[in-house]
Design an enzyme around this catalytic site. Structure first.
Site, mmCIF file in Angstrom:
data_model
loop_
_atom_site.group_PDB
_atom_site.id
_atom_site.type_symbol
_atom_site.label_atom_id
_atom_site.label_comp_id
_atom_site.label_asym_id
_atom_site.label_seq_id
_atom_site.Cartn_x
_atom_site.Cartn_y
_atom_site.Cartn_z
ATOM 1 C CE LYS A 119 5.974 1.682 9.132
ATOM 2 N NZ LYS A 119 5.578 0.818 10.248
ATOM 3 C CE LYS A 201 9.641 -8.024 0.490
ATOM 4 N NZ LYS A 201 10.408 -7.754 1.724
ATOM 5 C CE LYS A 204 0.424 -3.986 5.577
ATOM 6 N NZ LYS A 204 1.606 -4.255 6.357
#
Ligand code: TRP
Length: 339
Positions: A119, A201, A204
């Site tokens: 992140k 995977k 979004k």
């Protein structure tokens, strides 16, 4: 169920960040299976809004998604009578225990967290303290409820490990205070891959390959028609995850929503090719998601019901969290609060 059995149930807890809309991968891989756990466990599920502001959020979107996610959970089968559903920021004990656990979590441990590294790389302009100490808050979420099990995906395993280390450390200093939780790996649960990149995977962050629970039917149909199958020219629905990951993913999804085995699917689509298979899978998914989407929209429009759910949820959660927090305050040496 009588009181006695109720008390003995093991505790299950998970948090979901309201930072994106729920998708088919979340549904088939996780939430759908959670609905059945309520009989066996005492379950807590919360919208981790405190966690989500470690990355800058648009306030109106955050508010909308927090509510919409709650609605979708209920529509997916999480019964608010059987599960405690709440918003993390409504139970102030999370922030309070989060602070305390910060003082029992090492800089070195936090520095090793891969999610922090990922992140920070993605949000180089906003590497804030909350992003760094996030795992201590997550530990608080879990330990407040004396959770035995935490159903999480692979990406959260490291945080669960750290939670265990923090709990053990605290217990060693002050005597037994926290239940040491274990990650819960569900027996069933499909791993849904992206429709556009079937080796990653469903996520979004790749909206073309991702089917959202709230997507309208036309949109779902379009995404399935464009789903990547294979580079081979075989045009045959056959289970071969190594050579045909795109087809395997579609078979997996189709099997999860219809209950058909892979053999049955191969048999049913023998000689029919992808041109028939892809829209059929799309239709099956549309029909699976339709009642969930409709039910969610109805609840979101109504508002009052959801408000009752999260109010009662927070009250129930808080009464459990409060007990743990009181014990912790005493253990660390705070003077008992006189009011
Ligand atoms: N960190 C989790 C995620 O990003 C969300 C979360 C917050 C969580 N607190 C939790 C998950 C407690 C399980 C238990 O997905």
């Amino acid at each position: 169920m009588d009181q006695q059995t109720e008390v003995k149930k093991k505790v299950m807890l998970s948090g979901i960040q309201p930072s994106g809309d729920l998708h088919l991968g979340n549904y088939l891989g996780a939430v759908k299976n959670w609905a059945e756990l309520a009989e066996q466990f005492q379950c807590y599920y919360f919208m981790a809004d405190l966690h989500s502001i470690t990355v800058r959020q648009n306030p109106a979107d955050l508010r909308r998604r927090s509510i919409s996610q709650l609605a979708q959970y209920i529509a997916c089968g999480l019964d608010p009578e059987k599960n405690t559903l709440f918003l993390q920021s409504h139970v102030h004990e999370h922030a309070e225990l989060g602070w305390i656990l910060n003082c029992y979590t090492m800089f070195g441990e936090l520095s090793r967290m891969t999610q922090f590294k990922d992140k920070s790389a993605k949000n180089a302009e906003n590497i804030n303290g909350g992003l760094f100490t996030y795992p201590a808050l997550m530990a608080a979420d879990i330990l407040l409820y004396q959770a035995d099990f935490v159903p999480v995906g692979q990406d959260q395993k490291q945080h669960c490990e750290l939670t265990r280390d923090i709990a053990i450390r605290f217990n060693n200093i002050y005597g037994p205070t926290f239940t040491v939780p274990e990650p819960y790996i569900p027996k069933v649960g499909a791993r849904v891959m992206s429709l556009s990149v079937p080796t990653s995977k469903m996520s979004k962050s790749d909206p073309q390959g991702c089917v959202f629970i709230m997507d309208p039917p036309e949109e779902i149909a379009r995404k399935f028609k464009r789903a990547v199958t294979d580079s081979d020219t075989e045009n045959c629905v056959r289970w071969d995850p190594e050579q045909k990951p795109g087809v395997a993913n579609l078979m997996n999804i189709y099997s999860a929503v219809t209950g058909l085995s892979f053999e049955q699917i191969e048999h049913d689509f023998a000689g029919k090719g992808y041109g028939v298979f892809k829209p059929t899978v799309g239709d099956a998914v549309i029909e699976t998601l339709r009642p969930i989407r409709e039910e969610s929209s109805r609840m979101i429009a109504e508002k009052e019901y959801l408000r009752t759910v999260y109010t009662e949820g927070a009250q129930r959660a808080s009464s459990v969290a409060r007990r743990t927090l009181r014990k912790v305050y005493k253990r660390v040496g705070f003077v008992e609060k006189p009011f």
